[in-house]
Design an enzyme around this catalytic site. Structure first.
Site, short mmCIF file in Angstrom:
data_model
loop_
_atom_site.label_atom_id
_atom_site.label_comp_id
_atom_site.label_asym_id
_atom_site.label_seq_id
_atom_site.Cartn_x
_atom_site.Cartn_y
_atom_site.Cartn_z
N GLY A 152 1.20 -1.23 0.20
CA GLY A 152 0.45 -0.01 0.04
C GLY A 152 0.83 1.20 0.66
O GLY A 152 1.86 1.10 0.75
N ARG A 173 -20.21 12.25 12.97
CA ARG A 173 -20.63 11.72 11.56
C ARG A 173 -21.22 10.74 11.53
O ARG A 173 -22.46 11.16 11.04
CB ARG A 173 -19.57 11.49 10.58
CG ARG A 173 -18.71 12.40 10.32
CD ARG A 173 -17.57 11.49 9.58
NE ARG A 173 -16.60 12.91 8.88
CZ ARG A 173 -14.90 12.75 8.64
NH1 ARG A 173 -14.89 11.27 8.23
NH2 ARG A 173 -15.05 13.76 8.19
N HIS A 221 -18.19 4.46 4.40
CA HIS A 221 -16.79 5.22 4.48
C HIS A 221 -15.22 5.21 4.99
O HIS A 221 -15.00 5.21 3.67
CB HIS A 221 -17.70 6.65 4.27
CG HIS A 221 -16.22 8.25 4.10
ND1 HIS A 221 -15.80 8.39 3.67
CD2 HIS A 221 -16.17 9.12 5.70
CE1 HIS A 221 -14.69 9.27 3.50
NE2 HIS A 221 -14.93 9.75 4.64
N SER A 236 -8.53 10.96 9.92
CA SER A 236 -7.42 9.67 9.64
C SER A 236 -6.77 9.84 8.99
O SER A 236 -5.58 8.90 9.10
CB SER A 236 -8.67 8.80 7.89
OG SER A 236 -8.75 10.12 7.42
N LEU A 237 -5.90 11.05 8.23
CA LEU A 237 -4.86 11.30 7.59
C LEU A 237 -4.13 11.20 9.06
O LEU A 237 -3.01 10.79 9.01
CB LEU A 237 -5.01 12.76 6.70
CG LEU A 237 -5.61 13.37 6.32
CD1 LEU A 237 -5.92 14.23 4.59
CD2 LEU A 237 -5.64 11.71 4.31
#
Lengths: 639, 244
Positions: free
Chosen positions: A41, A331, A402, A441-442
């Protein structure tokens, strides 16, 4: 020792990581060169890990299925990346970021990992800035930030609506520097078919060259999976259409436990489905909720155009239900609230499966120019897709699959239950509990790759320095290769009538209907039956043209869908087993009178780590009890 | 709507390719161009025929995977979007649509509409980075950057590496692509330190890989889905002259 040892270091939370780093075993530079590491990845976690490990002097092999590492799906992250810099003087701190993530994750994440993620967040911003990532700046030349859902500070660094692209290109540049130096060898257009385990340790992978079909053996002293999430299991999602769970799933079948598979984030602000051929639901960044107001008409089945509905006939339901956080609730809360309104008949658009995200007031107050500066590219993208101009009319949005909080179980060192196999970024489960907060997440992916893994992996590799280069002639490579090829042949020889995508679409619909934003026992049980039936049909009626020895995109898809059938069963099993609502996992049977998620801390304060027990056998559940020493568990309220 | 598709089919780099005609009926104007190709491929697979190979991934205009010549334009006739964002509402019932791969010597065709763009990675590997090790970075706000410069650097940095600029150029020049990266770093103080080495290395690699020269016709700018400006090429030239 039980099967799960999270290896959390002793001592006060704030000192665990410092203490760990000071006592971790190291590998001397001469030995590093002799140690090989495979990284699968090239997204934010994979590319950062490969480059950081290369900088340290290890011999790294980096794999991706795309034609270039720059295309990994981190590239599509829009809104931003969090850090506890407190540049705004608004009371932010590492502790506050940690606390927000624990609470946002509805108390189902591991304290020590989350604290560390918050701790390294500031280093990530420093590093990206030094790499030339053009984050937004203020007129005095300092970095600017904005707010995201679920928090009351402004800690999100951003580059318009393309923060993921800019961060990924930063990683790609550091990766290129290591490729040039010869520390990293890049293998693009390769798909990992299986993990090779020798004497209980991860020792390599079997990969397929997607251009030639050639099956390759790659050996290493350790293997790192940075293969992202499995949101495309719903078929329609915000993910790249080729994103998949196959590498992680194959590792799972080789002994890596899979944790909390049912924790999947449904993102509230996406372009709704417009037609049955749609292959993708495009995300509209959460940052839009800083200035956009979400509403539906107060009257049922109101078909008037949005602009002709007067103010007093609009229901700003998030502001009404959650006055403290308003449009910036997390969210999971925002998604369920949208579903609730649409299910009750207040939805807008032709399908009634959409709500308005309106910038009228913000444009009136700040001017069109200011809004354009902040969200210009997102507005353009929305207009390109839908033909509607959001400067003039509200956007129509609806939730879509998502991000997967669930993933491979890892300990504090990010090692899975297979020694020498690591999982970083979205592919692991560790930092977001049952719900992820925006822009983290980043932060986690880059933190894992640049700052956590390079420290923890040496603790394992220090004991590997006497292990010579691993030969790919070992029988384990042979066996694993044979079984991978056998499976490809099986897929290609069914010679039925239907495409892999058509099965994928039907599988996705089952999961979306019964294991999506809300779940209940009856639906989940029904889903298990439906999945099992469809899986049988797949293995009888799939068609893959061509051969395995050439470019064969249908074969690639078929393999991924076949794995998704298996993962889907585990996902539903996990959702059935967790008889509580927490974060994104909302069991209809367990809710408060006003429709909020109701946790059952007494019984479910654990990570569900599932062990593969063999073909056709039920998975075995292992529980990692979560201890909250710093944070008091509360009812998560955004009211 | 009903369409006639003329699609370039080529089995592999060694064989000759040719246009094959496909009829596509009942195409919905709400489909994207790639979804229309998905529908064609579904039909082909159901007939046990070889589907049309094309690169694609994010389907939201940012990964840079997709790219094909559509009716003589890279990414199709609508400006400033990628193929995945091209909507079928821009076409009319009865249209004939010509679909070809990027055509440029440094981008050999691999199969059908897929080309080998690894030359772009090689150019970036030659110098498209700032040499800073993990952990060595100073505090982020100790590097001050004028907002105007930072915004300009951002505008250059949005290149998605799709290759449309090269495909659009009659000389198959990669100047727009290379200049975007050069500009991003040239405009930032962090990037100035290695500016000379970077521009020399990247230009040298670009030439070595067989990309043509720039003759300033601006086709690249006109076709760039991310609207990278020609002024980047001027900046690249300035940076290059300064580097000796």
């Amino acid at each position: 020792m039980g099967k799960l040892n999270s290896k959390i270091p002793d001592g006060p939370l704030a000192q665990k990581w410092t203490k760990y780093k000071a006592s971790v075993k190291l590998v001397n530079p001469a030995n590093k060169k002799k140690l090989e590491i495979i990284v699968v990845g090239t997204g934010l976690s994979g590319a950062s890990a490969a480059s950081a490990l290369g900088e340290l002097g290890y011999s790294v092999k980096n794999f991706c299925y795309q034609d270039s590492p720059r295309r990994a799906h981190s590239v599509a992250a829009q809104g931003g990346i969090n850090a506890a810099k407190n540049y705004q003087n608004d009371g932010d701190s590492i502790y506050r970021l940690f606390y927000d993530m624990i609470k946002g994750g509805d108390y189902r994440a591991r304290e020590a990992n989350v604290y560390r993620a918050a701790e390294v967040s500031n280093d990530v911003i420093d590093h990206y800035t030094a790499l030339g990532v053009p984050f937004a700046r203020d007129y005095g030349g300092t970095l600017d930030t904005r707010s995201f859902g679920g928090v009351q500070v402004s800690r999100t660094f951003y580059a318009k609506g393309q923060t993921g692209q800019q961060c990924l290109l930063g990683c790609y540049s550091s990766l290129n520097r290591q490729i040039k130096k010869g520390n990293v060898t890049m293998y693009p257009r390769r798909e990992m078919l299986d993990l090779v385990v020798i004497d209980g340790k991860a020792r390599g992978i079997i990969a397929r060259n997607l251009l030639t079909g050639e099956i390759e053996r790659h050996a290493a002293h350790a293997v790192v999976l940075a293969t992202g999430g499995y949101g495309t299991i719903y078929y329609l999602s915000t993910l790249a259409v080729n994103s998949n769970a196959s590498a992680a799933w194959k590792a799972h079948k080789k002994g890596a436990f899979f944790a909390n598979p049912s924790f999947i984030q449904i993102h509230p602000t996406c372009v709704p489905q417009l037609n049955e051929f749609q292959s993708k639901l495009t995300l509209m960044s959460e940052s839009l909720r800083n200035d956009g107001r979400i509403w539906v008409p107060k009257m049922k089945d109101d078909k008037r155009p949005a602009n002709s509905i007067p103010e007093e006939e609009r229901d700003y339901y998030l502001e009404r239900r959650y006055p403290a956080f308003g449009n910036l609730v997390p969210r999971d809360v925002a998604s369920r609230a949208a579903k609730e309104r649409c299910d009750a008949g207040y939805g807008v658009g032709e399908t009634g499966l959409a709500v308005n995200l309106d910038f009228r007031d913000a444009i009136k107050k700040q001017g069109k120019k200011a809004i354009e500066n902040k969200y210009g590219n997102l507005f353009e993208m929305y207009k390109t897709i839908t033909g509607i101009d959001p400067y003039e009319e509200p956007m129509r949005i609806y939730p879509a699959g998502h991000y997967t909080m669930g993933g491979l179980w890892v300990d504090y060192e990010l090692m899975t239950t297979i020694p020498g196999l690591y999982a970083i970024g979205e592919s692991n489960f560790s930092d977001h509990g049952a719900n992820r907060l925006g822009a983290s997440s980043l932060m986690q992916a880059a933190g894992d790759g640049y700052f956590v893994l390079p420290n923890t992996i040496s603790n394992y590799l220090a004991d590997e320095i006497r292990v010579p280069k691993i030969s790919t002639d070992k029988p384990e490579f042979e066996e694993t290769e044979n079984s991978a090829v056998e499976r490809l042949n099986k897929l290609i020889s069914i010679k039925g009538k239907q495409t892999a995508s058509s099965f994928h679409k039907r599988l996705g619909k089952i999961l979306w209907d019964h294991c999506g934003m809300t779940r209940n026992e009856e639906g989940l049980k029904k889903a298990l039956t439906l999945i099992s039936e469809l899986k049988k049909e797949f293995w009888k009626d799939l068609n893959v043209p061509g051969t395995i020895n050439e470019i064969n995109m249908e074969l690639e898809k078929a393999g991924r869908v076949a794995d998704y059938f298996e993962l889907a069963e585990l996902l539903v099993t996990d959702a059935l087993d967790r008889k509580e609502s927490c974060g994104a996992h909302f069991r209809e049977e367990f809710q408060t009178p006003d429709g909020e998620a109701q946790r059952n801390d007494e019984k479910f304060t654990y990570v569900a780590a599932w062990e593969y027990a063999g073909e056709g056998k039920p998975h075995i559940l292992h529980k990692e009890e979560l201890k909250f020493e710093e944070v008091e568990m509360k009812v998560r309220s955004y009211k | 709507m009903n369409l006639i598709l003329k699609i370039w089919r080529q089995k592999n780099p060694k064989t000759m390719g040719n246009f094959v005609t496909y009829r596509m009926d009942d195409v919905s104007p709400e489909m994207s161009f790639l979804e229309m190709l998905d529908a064609l491929n579904k039909k082909l697979v159901e007939e046990d025929k070889d589907p049309v190979a094309f690169d694609h991934d994010c389907r939201e205009g940012i990964c840079g995977s997709c790219g094909m010549y559509i009716n003589g334009h890279p990414h199709g006739p609508v400006p400033a979007i990628t193929t995945c964002h091209l909507s079928m509402r821009y076409f009319r019932d009865g249209d004939t649509i010509w679909v070809e791969p990027w055509r440029a010597k440094p981008f050999p065709v691999i199969k059908d509409l897929i080309v080998d763009r690894s030359a772009f990675d090689k150019i970036q590997t030659a110098g498209g980075f700032i040499s800073v090790n993990t952990g060595a970075a100073p505090e982020a706000n100790s590097i001050l950057v004028r907002k105007k410069k930072s915004d300009e650097a951002f505008d250059s940095s949005v290149c998605i590496g799709c290759g449309a600029c090269v495909a659009a150029c009659k000389n198959a020049s990669a100047m727009l692509f290379v200049s975007a990266k050069i500009s991003q770093f040239a405009l930032l103080p962090q990037g100035r330190i290695e500016a000379k080495e970077r521009v020399r290395a990247m230009v040298e690699k670009m030439d070595e890989l067989g990309f043509g020269s720039c003759s300033n016709t601006g086709a690249c700018e006109a076709e760039c889905p991310k609207q990278i400006k020609l002024t980047n090429i001027a900046r690249l030239n300035r940076e290059y002259y300064k580097a000796f």
